[in-house]
Design a protein around this motif. Sequence first.
Motif, PDB file in Angstrom:
ATOM      1  N   ILE A   1       0.841  -1.201   0.000  1.00  0.00           N
ATOM      2  CA  ILE A   1       0.000   0.000   0.000  1.00  0.00           C
ATOM      3  C   ILE A   1       0.874   1.248   0.000  1.00  0.00           C
ATOM      4  N   GLY A   2       1.949   1.220   0.789  1.00  0.00           N
ATOM      5  CA  GLY A   2       2.856   2.366   0.850  1.00  0.00           C
ATOM      6  C   GLY A   2       3.584   2.612  -0.461  1.00  0.00           C
ATOM      7  N   HIS A   3       3.931   1.546  -1.154  1.00  0.00           N
ATOM      8  CA  HIS A   3       4.610   1.674  -2.446  1.00  0.00           C
ATOM      9  C   HIS A   3       3.679   2.352  -3.447  1.00  0.00           C
ATOM     10  N   GLU A   4       2.430   1.923  -3.458  1.00  0.00           N
ATOM     11  CA  GLU A   4       1.437   2.554  -4.329  1.00  0.00           C
ATOM     12  C   GLU A   4       1.270   4.026  -3.956  1.00  0.00           C
ATOM     13  N   SER A   5       1.233   4.311  -2.657  1.00  0.00           N
ATOM     14  CA  SER A   5       1.108   5.690  -2.198  1.00  0.00           C
ATOM     15  C   SER A   5       2.291   6.520  -2.682  1.00  0.00           C
ATOM     16  N   GLY A   6       3.481   5.949  -2.609  1.00  0.00           N
ATOM     17  CA  GLY A   6       4.670   6.661  -3.071  1.00  0.00           C
ATOM     18  C   GLY A   6       4.579   7.042  -4.536  1.00  0.00           C
ATOM     19  N   ARG A   7       4.054   6.131  -5.359  1.00  0.00           N
ATOM     20  CA  ARG A   7       3.881   6.445  -6.781  1.00  0.00           C
ATOM     21  C   ARG A   7       2.897   7.594  -6.973  1.00  0.00           C
ATOM     22  N   LYS A   8       1.840   7.626  -6.155  1.00  0.00           N
ATOM     23  CA  LYS A   8       0.873   8.724  -6.227  1.00  0.00           C
ATOM     24  C   LYS A   8       1.521  10.043  -5.804  1.00  0.00           C
ATOM     25  N   ILE A   9       2.357   9.990  -4.774  1.00  0.00           N
ATOM     26  CA  ILE A   9       3.050  11.193  -4.308  1.00  0.00           C
ATOM     27  C   ILE A   9       3.949  11.749  -5.413  1.00  0.00           C
ATOM     28  N   ILE A  10       4.672  10.876  -6.085  1.00  0.00           N
ATOM     29  CA  ILE A  10       5.534  11.313  -7.193  1.00  0.00           C
ATOM     30  C   ILE A  10       4.704  12.037  -8.248  1.00  0.00           C
ATOM     31  N   ALA A  11       3.569  11.463  -8.606  1.00  0.00           N
ATOM     32  CA  ALA A  11       2.704  12.083  -9.626  1.00  0.00           C
ATOM     33  C   ALA A  11       2.222  13.458  -9.167  1.00  0.00           C
ATOM     34  N   ILE A  12       1.857  13.577  -7.905  1.00  0.00           N
ATOM     35  CA  ILE A  12       1.385  14.856  -7.372  1.00  0.00           C
ATOM     36  C   ILE A  12       2.512  15.887  -7.393  1.00  0.00           C
ATOM     37  N   LEU A  13       3.701  15.496  -6.972  1.00  0.00           N
ATOM     38  CA  LEU A  13       4.838  16.420  -6.954  1.00  0.00           C
ATOM     39  C   LEU A  13       5.211  16.884  -8.355  1.00  0.00           C
ATOM     40  N   ARG A  14       5.169  15.979  -9.306  1.00  0.00           N
ATOM     41  CA  ARG A  14       5.536  16.337 -10.688  1.00  0.00           C
ATOM     42  C   ARG A  14       4.453  17.183 -11.357  1.00  0.00           C
ATOM     43  N   LYS A  15       3.223  16.940 -10.986  1.00  0.00           N
ATOM     44  CA  LYS A  15       2.101  17.693 -11.567  1.00  0.00           C
ATOM     45  C   LYS A  15       2.143  19.162 -11.144  1.00  0.00           C
ATOM     46  N   ASN A  16       2.647  19.419  -9.953  1.00  0.00           N
ATOM     47  CA  ASN A  16       2.629  20.770  -9.387  1.00  0.00           C
ATOM     48  C   ASN A  16       3.981  21.086  -8.730  1.00  0.00           C
ATOM     49  N   PRO A  17       5.046  21.224  -9.546  1.00  0.00           N
ATOM     50  CA  PRO A  17       6.371  21.441  -8.969  1.00  0.00           C
ATOM     51  C   PRO A  17       6.512  22.747  -8.183  1.00  0.00           C
ATOM     52  N   SER A  18       5.696  23.734  -8.485  1.00  0.00           N
ATOM     53  CA  SER A  18       5.763  25.002  -7.751  1.00  0.00           C
ATOM     54  C   SER A  18       4.975  24.946  -6.445  1.00  0.00           C
ATOM     55  N   ARG A  19       4.227  23.860  -6.269  1.00  0.00           N
ATOM     56  CA  ARG A  19       3.405  23.633  -5.070  1.00  0.00           C
ATOM     57  C   ARG A  19       2.372  24.745  -4.843  1.00  0.00           C
ATOM     58  N   ALA A  20       1.837  25.239  -5.932  1.00  0.00           N
ATOM     59  CA  ALA A  20       0.786  26.256  -5.858  1.00  0.00           C
ATOM     60  C   ALA A  20      -0.479  25.616  -5.295  1.00  0.00           C
ATOM     61  N   PRO A  21      -1.009  26.131  -4.188  1.00  0.00           N
ATOM     62  CA  PRO A  21      -2.174  25.508  -3.538  1.00  0.00           C
ATOM     63  C   PRO A  21      -3.377  25.300  -4.455  1.00  0.00           C
ATOM     64  N   ASP A  22      -3.617  26.220  -5.362  1.00  0.00           N
ATOM     65  CA  ASP A  22      -4.789  26.106  -6.223  1.00  0.00           C
ATOM     66  C   ASP A  22      -4.597  25.126  -7.382  1.00  0.00           C
ATOM     67  N   ALA A  23      -3.405  24.560  -7.522  1.00  0.00           N
ATOM     68  CA  ALA A  23      -3.132  23.614  -8.608  1.00  0.00           C
ATOM     69  C   ALA A  23      -3.430  22.166  -8.212  1.00  0.00           C
ATOM     70  N   TYR A  24      -3.742  21.927  -6.946  1.00  0.00           N
ATOM     71  CA  TYR A  24      -4.076  20.580  -6.494  1.00  0.00           C
ATOM     72  C   TYR A  24      -5.572  20.342  -6.661  1.00  0.00           C
ATOM     73  N   ASP A  25      -5.931  19.133  -7.096  1.00  0.00           N
ATOM     74  CA  ASP A  25      -7.360  18.806  -7.158  1.00  0.00           C
ATOM     75  C   ASP A  25      -7.757  18.081  -5.867  1.00  0.00           C
ATOM     76  N   GLU A  26      -9.028  17.767  -5.739  1.00  0.00           N
ATOM     77  CA  GLU A  26      -9.539  17.146  -4.510  1.00  0.00           C
ATOM     78  C   GLU A  26      -8.883  15.791  -4.234  1.00  0.00           C
ATOM     79  N   GLU A  27      -8.628  15.040  -5.271  1.00  0.00           N
ATOM     80  CA  GLU A  27      -7.987  13.735  -5.112  1.00  0.00           C
ATOM     81  C   GLU A  27      -6.557  13.884  -4.568  1.00  0.00           C
ATOM     82  N   ASP A  28      -5.828  14.884  -5.069  1.00  0.00           N
ATOM     83  CA  ASP A  28      -4.473  15.149  -4.572  1.00  0.00           C
ATOM     84  C   ASP A  28      -4.498  15.484  -3.086  1.00  0.00           C
TER      85      ASP A  28
END
Length: 100
Positions: free
Chosen positions: A30-57
């Motif tokens: 489960i943690g390995h899968e979570s890590g892959r999701k974290i990578i996708a979230i970090l790459r999707k929003n490298p500037s970490r702009a709060p409004d760039a995250y969706d509800e799933e993120d």
Amino acid sequence: MSAEELEGWLGGEESAGAGWAKDDGSGETIGHESGRKIIAILRKNPSRAPDAYDEEDVAHMRKVVAYCKRHLAQEETAKRDTASKSYRSLKNWGHDASKT
């Protein structure tokens, strides 16, 4: 951890056996899968702009924070022993206890 650090960790053998296996028979934890999701979230929003995250993120990152907080409170081992299953499991979730 950065997306690159986490991706490198997840690609190694040490990360594979830490944590609970998923119920789908894949052998992935489960943690390995979570890590892959974290990578996708970090790459999707490298500037970490709060409004760039969706509800799933946001929902996933809340899950990550809750997991890490709970396990760090219960497991002093993760902070002291980088060879422990606790340390490796937390690292799969994007938290390197050796950096804190």
